[in-house]
Write a protein that holds these residues in place. Sequence first.
Motif, PDB file in Angstrom:
ATOM      1  N   MET A 242       1.370  10.901  -6.638  1.00  0.00           N
ATOM      2  CA  MET A 242       1.662   9.790  -7.555  1.00  0.00           C
ATOM      3  C   MET A 242       0.382   9.303  -8.232  1.00  0.00           C
ATOM      4  O   MET A 242      -0.658   9.195  -7.589  1.00  0.00           O
ATOM      5  N   GLU A 243       0.492   9.021  -9.515  1.00  0.00           N
ATOM      6  CA  GLU A 243      -0.644   8.493 -10.273  1.00  0.00           C
ATOM      7  C   GLU A 243      -0.352   7.041 -10.668  1.00  0.00           C
ATOM      8  O   GLU A 243       0.801   6.637 -10.776  1.00  0.00           O
ATOM      9  N   VAL A 244      -1.414   6.296 -10.927  1.00  0.00           N
ATOM     10  CA  VAL A 244      -1.277   4.889 -11.315  1.00  0.00           C
ATOM     11  C   VAL A 244      -0.442   4.758 -12.592  1.00  0.00           C
ATOM     12  O   VAL A 244       0.388   3.858 -12.713  1.00  0.00           O
ATOM     13  N   SER A 245      -0.628   5.678 -13.528  1.00  0.00           N
ATOM     14  CA  SER A 245       0.096   5.600 -14.813  1.00  0.00           C
ATOM     15  C   SER A 245       1.610   5.618 -14.614  1.00  0.00           C
ATOM     16  O   SER A 245       2.337   4.848 -15.248  1.00  0.00           O
ATOM     17  N   SER A 246       2.097   6.483 -13.710  1.00  0.00           N
ATOM     18  CA  SER A 246       3.554   6.537 -13.487  1.00  0.00           C
ATOM     19  C   SER A 246       4.032   5.293 -12.741  1.00  0.00           C
ATOM     20  O   SER A 246       5.135   4.797 -12.974  1.00  0.00           O
ATOM     21  N   LEU A 247       3.187   4.748 -11.857  1.00  0.00           N
ATOM     22  CA  LEU A 247       3.557   3.523 -11.141  1.00  0.00           C
ATOM     23  C   LEU A 247       3.631   2.345 -12.110  1.00  0.00           C
ATOM     24  O   LEU A 247       4.517   1.506 -12.010  1.00  0.00           O
ATOM     25  N   LYS A 248       2.709   2.305 -13.067  1.00  0.00           N
ATOM     26  CA  LYS A 248       2.719   1.210 -14.047  1.00  0.00           C
ATOM     27  C   LYS A 248       4.011   1.218 -14.864  1.00  0.00           C
ATOM     28  O   LYS A 248       4.547   0.157 -15.196  1.00  0.00           O
ATOM     29  N   LYS A 249       4.531   2.393 -15.161  1.00  0.00           N
ATOM     30  CA  LYS A 249       5.816   2.486 -15.890  1.00  0.00           C
ATOM     31  C   LYS A 249       6.937   1.870 -15.067  1.00  0.00           C
ATOM     32  O   LYS A 249       7.782   1.137 -15.582  1.00  0.00           O
TER      33      LYS A 249
ATOM     34  N   ALA B   5       9.258   4.196  -5.734  1.00  0.00           N
ATOM     35  CA  ALA B   5       8.870   5.151  -6.780  1.00  0.00           C
ATOM     36  C   ALA B   5       8.669   6.549  -6.188  1.00  0.00           C
ATOM     37  O   ALA B   5       9.041   7.562  -6.803  1.00  0.00           O
ATOM     38  N   ALA B   6       8.100   6.620  -4.993  1.00  0.00           N
ATOM     39  CA  ALA B   6       7.859   7.912  -4.331  1.00  0.00           C
ATOM     40  C   ALA B   6       9.174   8.632  -4.046  1.00  0.00           C
ATOM     41  O   ALA B   6       9.272   9.856  -4.193  1.00  0.00           O
TER      42      ALA B   6
ATOM     43  N   ALA C  17      -0.923  -9.304  -1.379  1.00  0.00           N
ATOM     44  CA  ALA C  17      -0.861  -8.448  -2.571  1.00  0.00           C
ATOM     45  C   ALA C  17      -0.205  -7.099  -2.286  1.00  0.00           C
ATOM     46  O   ALA C  17       0.606  -6.604  -3.068  1.00  0.00           O
ATOM     47  N   ALA C  18      -0.575  -6.497  -1.161  1.00  0.00           N
ATOM     48  CA  ALA C  18      -0.141  -5.115  -0.892  1.00  0.00           C
ATOM     49  C   ALA C  18       1.275  -5.021  -0.332  1.00  0.00           C
ATOM     50  O   ALA C  18       1.951  -4.004  -0.524  1.00  0.00           O
ATOM     51  N   ASP C  19       1.746  -6.055   0.332  1.00  0.00           N
ATOM     52  CA  ASP C  19       3.076  -6.029   0.958  1.00  0.00           C
ATOM     53  C   ASP C  19       4.168  -5.678  -0.051  1.00  0.00           C
ATOM     54  O   ASP C  19       4.903  -4.705   0.113  1.00  0.00           O
ATOM     55  N   GLU C  20       4.271  -6.463  -1.123  1.00  0.00           N
ATOM     56  CA  GLU C  20       5.290  -6.205  -2.150  1.00  0.00           C
ATOM     57  C   GLU C  20       5.049  -4.857  -2.826  1.00  0.00           C
ATOM     58  O   GLU C  20       5.978  -4.131  -3.135  1.00  0.00           O
ATOM     59  N   LEU C  21       3.778  -4.558  -3.067  1.00  0.00           N
ATOM     60  CA  LEU C  21       3.447  -3.340  -3.802  1.00  0.00           C
ATOM     61  C   LEU C  21       3.814  -2.079  -3.021  1.00  0.00           C
ATOM     62  O   LEU C  21       4.259  -1.096  -3.616  1.00  0.00           O
TER      63      LEU C  21
ATOM     64  N   LEU D 178      -4.764  -5.421 -11.884  1.00  0.00           N
ATOM     65  CA  LEU D 178      -3.519  -4.854 -11.364  1.00  0.00           C
ATOM     66  C   LEU D 178      -3.702  -3.355 -11.095  1.00  0.00           C
ATOM     67  O   LEU D 178      -3.250  -2.834 -10.067  1.00  0.00           O
ATOM     68  N   GLU D 179      -4.385  -2.661 -11.999  1.00  0.00           N
ATOM     69  CA  GLU D 179      -4.623  -1.213 -11.848  1.00  0.00           C
ATOM     70  C   GLU D 179      -5.428  -0.924 -10.583  1.00  0.00           C
ATOM     71  O   GLU D 179      -5.144   0.032  -9.862  1.00  0.00           O
ATOM     72  N   GLU D 180      -6.419  -1.773 -10.325  1.00  0.00           N
ATOM     73  CA  GLU D 180      -7.264  -1.575  -9.133  1.00  0.00           C
ATOM     74  C   GLU D 180      -6.437  -1.731  -7.861  1.00  0.00           C
ATOM     75  O   GLU D 180      -6.544  -0.927  -6.926  1.00  0.00           O
ATOM     76  N   LEU D 181      -5.589  -2.763  -7.825  1.00  0.00           N
ATOM     77  CA  LEU D 181      -4.711  -2.977  -6.670  1.00  0.00           C
ATOM     78  C   LEU D 181      -3.764  -1.790  -6.495  1.00  0.00           C
ATOM     79  O   LEU D 181      -3.565  -1.303  -5.380  1.00  0.00           O
ATOM     80  N   MET D 182      -3.197  -1.312  -7.599  1.00  0.00           N
ATOM     81  CA  MET D 182      -2.280  -0.169  -7.534  1.00  0.00           C
ATOM     82  C   MET D 182      -2.983   1.083  -7.032  1.00  0.00           C
ATOM     83  O   MET D 182      -2.477   1.784  -6.146  1.00  0.00           O
ATOM     84  N   GLU D 183      -4.158   1.346  -7.598  1.00  0.00           N
ATOM     85  CA  GLU D 183      -4.892   2.551  -7.225  1.00  0.00           C
ATOM     86  C   GLU D 183      -5.258   2.544  -5.746  1.00  0.00           C
ATOM     87  O   GLU D 183      -5.030   3.520  -5.023  1.00  0.00           O
TER      88      GLU D 183
END
Length: 196
Positions: A135-142, A123-124, A112-116, A169-174
């Motif tokens: 970085m916040e989850v909201s901007s990553l989701k965009k 994004a960074a 899960a984390a490799d691609e992310l 998905l949000e939990e994984l991103m966060e």
Amino acid sequence: MKDCISREAALALLKQYNSEPFHLLHALTVEGVMGWYADTLGYGEDRAFWATVGLLHDIDFEKWPEEHCQKAPELLRDGGCGEELIHAVCSHGYGLCCDVEPIHEMEKVLFAADELTGLIGAAAKMRPSKSVCDMEVSSLKKKFKDKKFAAGCSRDVIRTGAERLGWTLEELMEKTILAMRACEDAVNAEMETLQG
């Protein structure tokens, strides 16, 4: 405690087959992220094993992209790695370039984390700070929804990875943003050393 080769030996093995800064940065990032996840998910005694799997997960990709996760077992065995580590490394290619299924929680995290980490890293770079620290989850989701952004990072793999872990998905991103924040300075410092 799971058995694995030393950090020094793992880094030497990585550098034997990888020299491009992009690949080295990715390996060090995933190493740091996997170490953070080991601590956070209650596998602290196996932190070195999780981190080593992260460091070596793409060992064959730079030189043998067409044989990704097929060539890795041979390279890892030659480097003194055990079968458990080899299985874990290959499992991140499940359904993409091999049929080694991620079974253990650590293998699911890597998948899960490799691609992310690639998506978060891209994004960074676009941020004024060039850092994941603000970085916040909201901007990553965009960025995730924008198919043209970091097009090489498979959204399907990230989604499937979250599902396998039973996370949103949000939990994984966060979690992965927090993991990358935790290791960003160390990774950047090591990259300077490697390129110096």
